[in-house]
Scaffold this motif. Structure first.
Motif, PDB file in Angstrom:
ATOM      1  N   GLU A 136       0.728  -1.540   0.538  1.00  0.00           N
ATOM      2  CA  GLU A 136       0.054  -0.004   0.065  1.00  0.00           C
ATOM      3  C   GLU A 136       0.953   1.492   0.317  1.00  0.00           C
ATOM      4  N   ALA A 137       1.979   1.072   1.239  1.00  0.00           N
ATOM      5  CA  ALA A 137       2.924   2.071   0.342  1.00  0.00           C
ATOM      6  C   ALA A 137       3.811   2.529  -0.654  1.00  0.00           C
ATOM      7  N   ALA A 138       3.304   1.660  -1.894  1.00  0.00           N
ATOM      8  CA  ALA A 138       4.053   2.054  -2.925  1.00  0.00           C
ATOM      9  C   ALA A 138       2.765   3.072  -3.547  1.00  0.00           C
ATOM     10  N   LEU A 139       1.488   3.248  -3.066  1.00  0.00           N
ATOM     11  CA  LEU A 139       0.654   3.871  -4.015  1.00  0.00           C
ATOM     12  C   LEU A 139       0.240   5.059  -3.789  1.00  0.00           C
ATOM     13  N   PRO A 140      -0.135   6.358  -4.525  1.00  0.00           N
ATOM     14  CA  PRO A 140      -0.502   6.034  -5.912  1.00  0.00           C
ATOM     15  C   PRO A 140       1.021   5.452  -6.822  1.00  0.00           C
ATOM     16  N   ILE A 141       0.864   4.780  -8.090  1.00  0.00           N
ATOM     17  CA  ILE A 141       2.288   5.153  -8.700  1.00  0.00           C
ATOM     18  C   ILE A 141       1.603   5.598  -9.977  1.00  0.00           C
ATOM     19  N   ARG A 142       2.187   6.871 -10.644  1.00  0.00           N
ATOM     20  CA  ARG A 142       1.913   7.456 -11.261  1.00  0.00           C
ATOM     21  C   ARG A 142       3.087   7.822 -12.224  1.00  0.00           C
ATOM     22  N   MET A 143       2.642   7.105 -13.983  1.00  0.00           N
ATOM     23  CA  MET A 143       3.438   6.856 -14.358  1.00  0.00           C
ATOM     24  C   MET A 143       3.076   8.146 -16.146  1.00  0.00           C
ATOM     25  N   THR A 144       3.799   8.691 -16.834  1.00  0.00           N
ATOM     26  CA  THR A 144       3.720   8.713 -18.519  1.00  0.00           C
ATOM     27  C   THR A 144       4.835   8.156 -19.334  1.00  0.00           C
ATOM     28  N   ALA A 145       4.370   8.512 -20.691  1.00  0.00           N
ATOM     29  CA  ALA A 145       5.066   7.702 -21.860  1.00  0.00           C
ATOM     30  C   ALA A 145       4.673   8.029 -22.670  1.00  0.00           C
ATOM     31  N   HIS A 146       5.516   8.529 -23.805  1.00  0.00           N
ATOM     32  CA  HIS A 146       5.120   9.512 -25.136  1.00  0.00           C
ATOM     33  C   HIS A 146       5.750   7.801 -26.197  1.00  0.00           C
ATOM     34  N   THR A 147       5.137   7.681 -26.340  1.00  0.00           N
ATOM     35  CA  THR A 147       4.598   6.346 -28.054  1.00  0.00           C
ATOM     36  C   THR A 147       4.368   6.317 -29.041  1.00  0.00           C
ATOM     37  N   GLN A 148       4.463   5.915 -30.331  1.00  0.00           N
ATOM     38  CA  GLN A 148       3.645   5.559 -31.782  1.00  0.00           C
ATOM     39  C   GLN A 148       2.350   5.208 -31.226  1.00  0.00           C
ATOM     40  N   CYS A 149       1.457   5.489 -30.946  1.00  0.00           N
ATOM     41  CA  CYS A 149       0.295   4.579 -30.877  1.00  0.00           C
ATOM     42  C   CYS A 149      -0.362   4.273 -32.632  1.00  0.00           C
ATOM     43  N   PHE A 150      -1.463   2.880 -32.552  1.00  0.00           N
ATOM     44  CA  PHE A 150      -1.694   2.428 -33.984  1.00  0.00           C
ATOM     45  C   PHE A 150      -2.985   2.487 -33.599  1.00  0.00           C
ATOM     46  N   ARG A 151      -3.564   2.783 -34.758  1.00  0.00           N
ATOM     47  CA  ARG A 151      -5.472   2.231 -34.439  1.00  0.00           C
ATOM     48  C   ARG A 151      -6.436   2.086 -35.510  1.00  0.00           C
ATOM     49  N   SER A 152      -6.696   0.716 -35.746  1.00  0.00           N
ATOM     50  CA  SER A 152      -7.271   1.524 -37.548  1.00  0.00           C
ATOM     51  C   SER A 152      -8.372   2.500 -37.704  1.00  0.00           C
ATOM     52  N   GLU A 153      -9.016   2.844 -36.571  1.00  0.00           N
ATOM     53  CA  GLU A 153      -9.936   3.192 -37.148  1.00  0.00           C
ATOM     54  C   GLU A 153     -11.383   1.991 -37.451  1.00  0.00           C
ATOM     55  N   ALA A 154     -11.922   1.187 -36.645  1.00  0.00           N
ATOM     56  CA  ALA A 154     -12.488   0.528 -37.303  1.00  0.00           C
ATOM     57  C   ALA A 154     -13.769   0.758 -37.656  1.00  0.00           C
ATOM     58  N   GLY A 155     -14.124   1.767 -37.172  1.00  0.00           N
ATOM     59  CA  GLY A 155     -15.591   2.185 -36.146  1.00  0.00           C
ATOM     60  C   GLY A 155     -15.679   3.993 -36.869  1.00  0.00           C
ATOM     61  N   SER A 156     -14.678   4.071 -37.787  1.00  0.00           N
ATOM     62  CA  SER A 156     -15.229   6.164 -38.318  1.00  0.00           C
ATOM     63  C   SER A 156     -14.840   6.081 -39.512  1.00  0.00           C
TER      64      SER A 156
END
Length: 429
Positions: free
Chosen positions: A247-267
């Motif tokens: 419990e003492a380790a929480l909260p864990i707060r993270m951030t990341a910069h990445t490439q993202c990939f989506r098919s956009e199938a519903g758009s």
């Protein structure tokens, strides 16, 4: 994923939560499958007990020389063994079917989430900044003279097809500067830990953050079974999969910069011009892992972290809370940030910040141990901080000038070597 025990204890509440999302009741179907599974397990256990008792008696019959009893008991043991194997296999099938069913049911909205069928039911919480008054008709990002040399859709289509872009020169420098500003702000001002993660993940990671099984068509899978992440929410959240945290380790707060990939199938047909909706894009993501008691306060904190980026850039925005019918599958409450785009004369989404409760944690088996207590499921949260491409669009459209040049926000100048503008010819000056 839903807690089957909670559904057993209060099926009416489960169905009421689904009704708020516009879905039909499912508790009867879920509980029928659960009861069939439990009945098979009980029957297998009963048969196991009978097998164990007969096994003990086999030796005694043999010792007494009672061949008939010996053969009867041996046949009974074999019969029970076959019954147990058949019932266990069927129970496993029912268990897998139940898990699959629960995996496909969306999270329950919190009571304070507004009721609504679609985006028309969303509720505005606040606005920041005043949209600029132009003395000319503002253009969309891809039509601004100074942007055109650095935003090449034709070459991208030749390379990859529609919904891709090649960025060059001043435009990509601004894009990179935006990502750096976001990371520096989240790390330096907001106390998030910068993290670099893969963009290829195993199937179980996609299950953990509820992209699978329901939304497989929205993502890309490689021929050897990896999945390309639609967002680094997948990787950041799954860093605690299978763990029991202190419990003492929480909260864990993270951030990341990445490439993202989506098919956009519903758009299909949506945002087909420009770079508002792409198959490949970059995002700075935020993820928090908290105790249940802290998750709602953390949701407000993460929303402010995203808002702070827009304020640094001087971009007008509004913050809304999504209604039950517009909320994402895994969320129990969501804030959307919408930035003002003068080229479209409207606000458009640039960040969604969601609290998921223990919905994802159950799928990942991610828990923490309270002081002196038994392990409990953590709560997970995720949010864009921000979508870099959409932020670029907002900077370009809000900073455009009548001559086709673009004035850039002061917060970006240090990241651009002191340069302050994109000239009408596309140069960074």
């Amino acid at each position: 994923m839903h807690d089957i025990r909670a559904i057993r204890e209060n099926p009416a509440a489960f169905d009421a939560a689904l009704a708020r999302r516009g879905l039909s009741p499912l508790s009867s179907e879920v509980l029928a499958l659960d009861e069939a599974r439990r009945a098979l397990i009980h029957a297998a256990e009963t048969a196991q007990a009978a097998q164990n008792a007969a096994s003990k008696q086999v030796g005694a019959a043999k010792a007494k020389g009672d061949d008939a009893e010996f053969e009867r008991l041996r046949a009974l043991v074999a019969e029970k063994k076959a019954e147990i194997a058949a019932m266990t296999a069927e129970a496993d099938q029912k268990d897998a079917a139940l898990r699959d069913m629960l995996m496909r049911i969306p999270n329950s909205p919190l009571p304070e989430v507004p009721e609504g069928a679609d985006e028309a039911g969303n509720v505005e919480l606040r606005r920041w900044g005043t949209p600029r008054t132009f003395d000319f008709a503002p253009k969309e990002h891809f039509d601004i003279a100074g942007v055109k040399p650095g935003m090449d859709f034709a070459t991208a289509a030749k390379l990859s097809g529609s919904r891709f872009v090649v960025l060059r020169g001043a435009v990509i420098r601004v894009h990179r500067a935006l990502a750096q500003l976001m990371l520096d702000t989240h790390v330096g001002d907001h106390g998030l830990t910068e993290t670099w993660t893969p963009v290829l993940v195993k199937e179980e990671a996609m299950f953990g953050t509820n992209q699978l099984p329901k939304f497989a068509e929205d993502s890309y899978q490689t021929t050897n079974g990896w999945w390309l992440v639609p967002t680094s929410e997948v990787t950041l959240t799954n860093t605690v999969a299978g763990d029991i945290l202190d419990e003492a380790a929480l909260p864990i707060r993270m951030t990341a910069h990445t490439q993202c990939f989506r098919s956009e199938a519903g758009s299909a047909g949506k945002d087909t011009t420009g770079m508002l909706r792409q198959h490949q894009f970059e995002k700075v993501e935020m993820v928090s892992i908290t105790t249940p008691e802290a998750s709602l306060a953390e949701h407000e904190r993460m929303t402010r972290c995203a808002e702070a980026i827009l304020e640094k850039l001087g971009l007008p925005y509004r913050t809304i809370v999504l209604c039950t019918g517009d909320m994402g599958f895994g969320a129990t409450k969501t804030h959307d940030l919408e930035v003002w785009l003068p080229g479209q004369n409207t606000y458009r989404e640039i960040s969604s910040v969601s609290v998921c409760g223990d919905f994802q944690a159950r799928r990942m088996n991610a828990r923490y141990r309270p002081a002196g207590g038994k392990p409990e499921f953590v709560h997970t949260l995720n949010g864009s901080g921000l979508a870099v491409g959409r932020c670029l669009i907002a900077v370009l459209e809000n900073g455009q000038q009548a001559d086709g040049s673009v004035d850039l926000p002061e917060a970006l100048w240090p990241y651009l070597g002191g340069k302050r503008r994109i000239a009408a010819n596309g140069d960074l000056v």
